[in-house]
Design a protein around this motif. Structure first.
Motif, PDB file in Angstrom:
ATOM      1  N   LYS A 210       3.368   0.297   1.747  1.00  0.00           N
ATOM      2  CA  LYS A 210       3.490  -1.143   1.024  1.00  0.00           C
ATOM      3  C   LYS A 210       4.282  -2.209   2.543  1.00  0.00           C
ATOM      4  O   LYS A 210       3.501  -2.991   2.465  1.00  0.00           O
ATOM      5  N   GLU A 211       4.028  -1.177   3.950  1.00  0.00           N
ATOM      6  CA  GLU A 211       3.649  -2.100   5.400  1.00  0.00           C
ATOM      7  C   GLU A 211       2.180  -2.885   5.476  1.00  0.00           C
ATOM      8  O   GLU A 211       1.541  -3.759   5.348  1.00  0.00           O
TER       9      GLU A 211
ATOM     10  N   ILE B 241       1.632  -5.444   2.323  1.00  0.00           N
ATOM     11  CA  ILE B 241       1.867  -6.844   3.007  1.00  0.00           C
ATOM     12  C   ILE B 241       1.709  -7.357   4.058  1.00  0.00           C
ATOM     13  O   ILE B 241       1.198  -8.201   3.816  1.00  0.00           O
ATOM     14  N   ARG B 242       1.031  -6.419   4.802  1.00  0.00           N
ATOM     15  CA  ARG B 242       0.259  -6.904   6.158  1.00  0.00           C
ATOM     16  C   ARG B 242      -1.772  -7.694   5.639  1.00  0.00           C
ATOM     17  O   ARG B 242      -2.031  -8.379   5.830  1.00  0.00           O
ATOM     18  N   ARG B 243      -1.419  -7.025   4.348  1.00  0.00           N
ATOM     19  CA  ARG B 243      -2.854  -7.702   3.003  1.00  0.00           C
ATOM     20  C   ARG B 243      -2.529  -8.887   2.503  1.00  0.00           C
ATOM     21  O   ARG B 243      -3.490  -9.685   2.916  1.00  0.00           O
ATOM     22  N   ALA B 244      -1.374  -9.246   2.042  1.00  0.00           N
ATOM     23  CA  ALA B 244      -0.919 -10.571   0.991  1.00  0.00           C
ATOM     24  C   ALA B 244      -0.481 -10.679   2.738  1.00  0.00           C
ATOM     25  O   ALA B 244      -1.728 -12.066   2.178  1.00  0.00           O
ATOM     26  N   LEU B 245      -0.466 -10.519   3.397  1.00  0.00           N
ATOM     27  CA  LEU B 245      -0.942 -12.332   5.046  1.00  0.00           C
ATOM     28  C   LEU B 245      -1.733 -12.635   5.229  1.00  0.00           C
ATOM     29  O   LEU B 245      -1.417 -13.048   6.364  1.00  0.00           O
ATOM     30  N   GLY B 246      -2.213 -11.609   4.708  1.00  0.00           N
ATOM     31  CA  GLY B 246      -3.511 -12.207   5.319  1.00  0.00           C
ATOM     32  C   GLY B 246      -4.479 -11.285   6.319  1.00  0.00           C
ATOM     33  O   GLY B 246      -5.309 -11.553   6.863  1.00  0.00           O
ATOM     34  N   ALA B 247      -4.290  -9.856   6.462  1.00  0.00           N
ATOM     35  CA  ALA B 247      -5.333  -8.993   7.311  1.00  0.00           C
ATOM     36  C   ALA B 247      -6.405  -8.449   5.926  1.00  0.00           C
ATOM     37  O   ALA B 247      -6.329  -8.604   5.125  1.00  0.00           O
TER      38      ALA B 247
ATOM     39  N   PRO C  41      -9.122  -5.905   4.799  1.00  0.00           N
ATOM     40  CA  PRO C  41      -9.725  -4.621   5.075  1.00  0.00           C
ATOM     41  C   PRO C  41      -9.912  -3.533   5.927  1.00  0.00           C
ATOM     42  O   PRO C  41      -9.343  -2.483   7.268  1.00  0.00           O
TER      43      PRO C  41
ATOM     44  N   LYS D  92      -4.321  -1.655  -3.200  1.00  0.00           N
ATOM     45  CA  LYS D  92      -4.328  -2.398  -2.958  1.00  0.00           C
ATOM     46  C   LYS D  92      -3.413  -3.874  -3.085  1.00  0.00           C
ATOM     47  O   LYS D  92      -2.494  -3.114  -3.142  1.00  0.00           O
ATOM     48  N   PRO D  93      -3.121  -4.378  -1.967  1.00  0.00           N
ATOM     49  CA  PRO D  93      -2.140  -5.436  -2.003  1.00  0.00           C
ATOM     50  C   PRO D  93      -0.971  -5.624  -2.793  1.00  0.00           C
ATOM     51  O   PRO D  93       0.310  -5.240  -2.846  1.00  0.00           O
ATOM     52  N   ILE D  94      -1.663  -5.888  -4.169  1.00  0.00           N
ATOM     53  CA  ILE D  94      -0.777  -5.645  -5.504  1.00  0.00           C
ATOM     54  C   ILE D  94      -0.140  -4.606  -5.500  1.00  0.00           C
ATOM     55  O   ILE D  94       0.962  -4.640  -5.217  1.00  0.00           O
TER      56      ILE D  94
ATOM     57  N   ILE E 203       2.576  -3.784  -3.124  1.00  0.00           N
ATOM     58  CA  ILE E 203       3.596  -4.634  -2.890  1.00  0.00           C
ATOM     59  C   ILE E 203       4.913  -5.267  -4.759  1.00  0.00           C
ATOM     60  O   ILE E 203       5.401  -5.266  -4.579  1.00  0.00           O
ATOM     61  N   ARG E 204       4.178  -3.849  -5.770  1.00  0.00           N
ATOM     62  CA  ARG E 204       4.391  -3.792  -6.921  1.00  0.00           C
ATOM     63  C   ARG E 204       5.942  -3.893  -6.664  1.00  0.00           C
ATOM     64  O   ARG E 204       6.496  -2.509  -5.774  1.00  0.00           O
TER      65      ARG E 204
END
Lengths: 224, 415
Positions: free
Chosen positions: B315-316, B319-325, B327, B407-409, B412-413
């Motif tokens: 999850k973390e 979240i990081r990926r969704a915020l722009g991190a 790979p 995958k970020p999706i 965080i689903r």
């Protein structure tokens, strides 16, 4: 700002395939305040994920800020997300070992802004949310409404073009729902294109446009 | 490339997930600790062995007479014979590969065989040539060792061991020039010796009185008998070679059957030493195999826990990926965390190990132990740290790859 042309998305499992989005055409202007409504399984979350470049689509075109969002590498997608999109989630999705300020500052970390500077900016945004006193508290020390306001601060700290909110009030009581919606409304006034996925009519009613989705198709767009 | 902020972020993540980090690190810590302890113990064993043999010529052999076991040239078996003075020049001429040759006499058993005024003690009496000091080296605390003139003139001189001097003269007294009575005959003390090696022939050097070989032979009616021959080989020649040649000459000289294996006794220090050497190498190899194995297991542990961690942190990471991190950022973070954890744990293990070794070393130095100076060399420490670094990177690689596939999706689903 956002243009979707005949966007299709199918989920494949081993035996079956699920055609979730069956040709979505949609145009959202800059500064719009839009909500997406639909029953569960209607494809509204998938649509939001595609809009947020969290998920890809099979056919069609998606233009975000005049850029074609298609077949992006993970790195490019990450950069666009960081630059243009702010996310707000139903379950807040704060990182639980970071305090409020650090959570808010996280997108700036990925923009290579120094710790000192990004923490200062984060404090500013928390102040705008009325949470300055909670800056050094961990998420689990805060109420749902507070957490969602921290999440909103985090979503807008990188000054995105659009704000995507997936059931932002789903985990909140009516009192806090009211507060959060007011906050989102105010943010929209500052020019951020805001898109909210919800199944609460009261929430949808606060937006200017309501897009009803059923079985992977836009049924109608209701103007409030 | 050094990015303080990145390391702060990594350190922060490690610090705020204490139990997870500690658990991850413990395997490596323990591996390193064990490696250091084992390598230290191994080197202590090696040091101990080396100091035991130190000062003793490792290219030496010793030959002595025994009863014959085969009849030969009219002599029946079971005959006693002895090495004699006349054999020495024959050996010296016949075996050019001999570097030093020293005939040795032992004698004078019996209580209180060494006396000075009202003090006496029971000590080993040896008759030596000066060349013997090249084979079993002594450190002279006072005076000198037996020299060629002592031998030639059959002087009544003696070199006494440190302990002998203490008993007869007291501690920290220079007895050179004084007389002691050895088995009823007075000898003048010319030196006090302390043997360097812990391998001593004919009793401990500290408790021995060494007389000139020729004096001893004559004074105590030993005829022309030699009890023992000590010899070293010149560099590049195996001791086995001179040992065989010496045996050949002696057999011929004393009418012993060439096939008689038991008539001449002897031992070969080189062979013993080589065995020691191989033993040491064997132990070292074993230690490294086991130690590296332990480290490797620790690394696997890190990798495993990082894998679990990545799952736990799905999850973390999402979240990081969704915020722009990107790979790459995520991979870098996971690997960096792994490296930092392994290095910290490894260095901690290293330091604790070294600390324990120096503590043990301090205790051991108080006692007369076969283990000496347990420690690891700087090079070993550096090598283990490099190994650790590699382990850290490898350990991070698998979980980092796993993190990549998230995958970020999916992360965080909503539930």
């Amino acid at each position: 700002m956002i243009t979707l042309r005949d966007v299709n998305k199918t989920y494949y499992t081993e035996a079956t395939s699920l055609h979730v989005l069956k040709g979505i055409d949609l145009h959202i202007e800059q500064g719009d305040y839009v909500s997406i409504m639909g029953a569960s399984g209607s494809g509204k979350s998938t649509l939001l994920n595609i809009l947020g470049i969290l998920d890809n689509y099979d056919t069609g075109d998606y233009y975000l800020n005049n850029k074609l969002i298609k077949d992006l590498s993970e790195t490019q997608a990450a950069a666009y997300r960081n630059e243009m999109i702010g996310f707000v989630f139903q379950s807040f999705n704060l990182i639980n070992f970071k305090n409020a300020m650090e959570n808010v500052a996280l997108p700036l970390y990925y923009k290579n802004i120094s710790r000192k500077k990004r923490n200062a900016i984060a404090l500013e945004y928390l102040d705008r949310m009325g949470l300055k006193d909670w800056a050094y508290h961990l998420p689990n020390e805060m109420s749902g409404g507070q957490k969602q306001r921290v999440a909103i601060a985090r979503a807008i700290i990188s000054q995105p073009k659009i704000l995507l909110a997936d059931e932002p009030t789903g985990a909140l009581d009516s009192q806090t729902t009211e507060e959060v919606m007011q906050l989102l409304g105010e943010l929209n006034q500052t020019g951020i294109t805001t898109i909210i996925v919800t199944h609460e009519k009261a929430v949808a009613d606060e937006t200017r446009k309501v897009i009803h989705i059923k079985d992977g198709l836009i049924q109608n767009i209701q103007h409030n | 490339m050094f990015d303080l902020d990145r390391w702060q972020e990594i350190w922060y993540t490690i610090k705020h997930n204490k139990s997870r980090s500690v658990m991850t690190a413990f395997g490596v810590f323990w591996g390193m600790f064990m490696l250091v302890c084992m390598v230290g113990a191994g080197s202590a064993l090696k040091n101990g062995m080396e100091s035991t043999i130190d000062g003793f010529a490792t290219n030496s052999c010793f030959v002595y007479d025994q009863q014959t076991t085969e009849p030969y040239k009219g002599f029946k078996k079971g005959r006693n014979w002895s090495i004699q003075n006349e054999d020495i020049p024959l050996l010296q001429q016949g075996v050019p590969e001999i570097q030093y040759l020293a005939p040795v006499l032992f004698g004078g058993q019996g209580a209180n065989n060494v006396v000075r005024k009202d003090k006496s003690g029971t000590f080993n009496i040896k008759g030596n040539y000066p060349s013997y000091n090249k084979i079993e080296e002594n450190k002279l605390i006072y005076g000198r060792y037996i020299n060629d003139i002592d031998i030639a003139e059959k002087r009544k001189t003696c070199v006494i061991g440190e302990r002998v001097s203490e008993v007869l003269f007291g501690k920290n007294v220079n007895p050179v020039g004084q007389n002691v009575k050895v088995m009823g005959i007075y000898f003048q003390v010319i030196g006090v010796a302390r043997s360097i090696s812990q391998v001593n022939l004919g009793g401990r050097g500290e408790e021995s009185v060494v007389l000139p070989f020729t004096t001893m032979q004559q004074a105590f009616n030993m005829g022309n008998k030699v009890h023992f021959i000590a010899a070293t080989a010149i560099p590049g020649v195996r001791v086995k070679v001179i040992e065989e040649k010496i045996n050949q000459i002696l057999k011929k000289q004393h009418n012993i059957a060439p096939t008689d294996k038991a008539a001449i006794g002897g031992f070969n220090i080189e062979e013993q030493f080589t065995m020691f050497l191989y033993l040491g190498i064997g132990i070292a190899v074993l230690i490294w195999i086991v130690g590296a194995g332990t480290l490797f297991a620790g690394g696997i542990g890190v990798s495993n826990i990082m894998l679990v961690t990545v799952r736990e942190r799905t999850k973390e990471i999402g979240i990081r990926r969704a915020l722009g991190a990107t790979p790459r950022t995520i991979i870098r973070q996971i690997i960096s965390e792994s490296i930092v954890l392994t290095l910290i744990a490894g260095i901690a293990g290293l330091m604790l190990g070294v600390g324990l070794l120096s503590l043990v070393g301090m205790v051991l130095s108080q006692s007369d132990s076969f283990f000496q100076e347990p420690q690891i060399s700087f090079a070993v420490a550096i090598v283990s740290l490099v190994i650790l670094l590699v382990i850290g990177i490898l350990a991070g690689l698998v979980p980092a790859n796993r993190a990549m596939t998230i995958k970020p999706i999916e992360a965080i689903r909503e539930e």
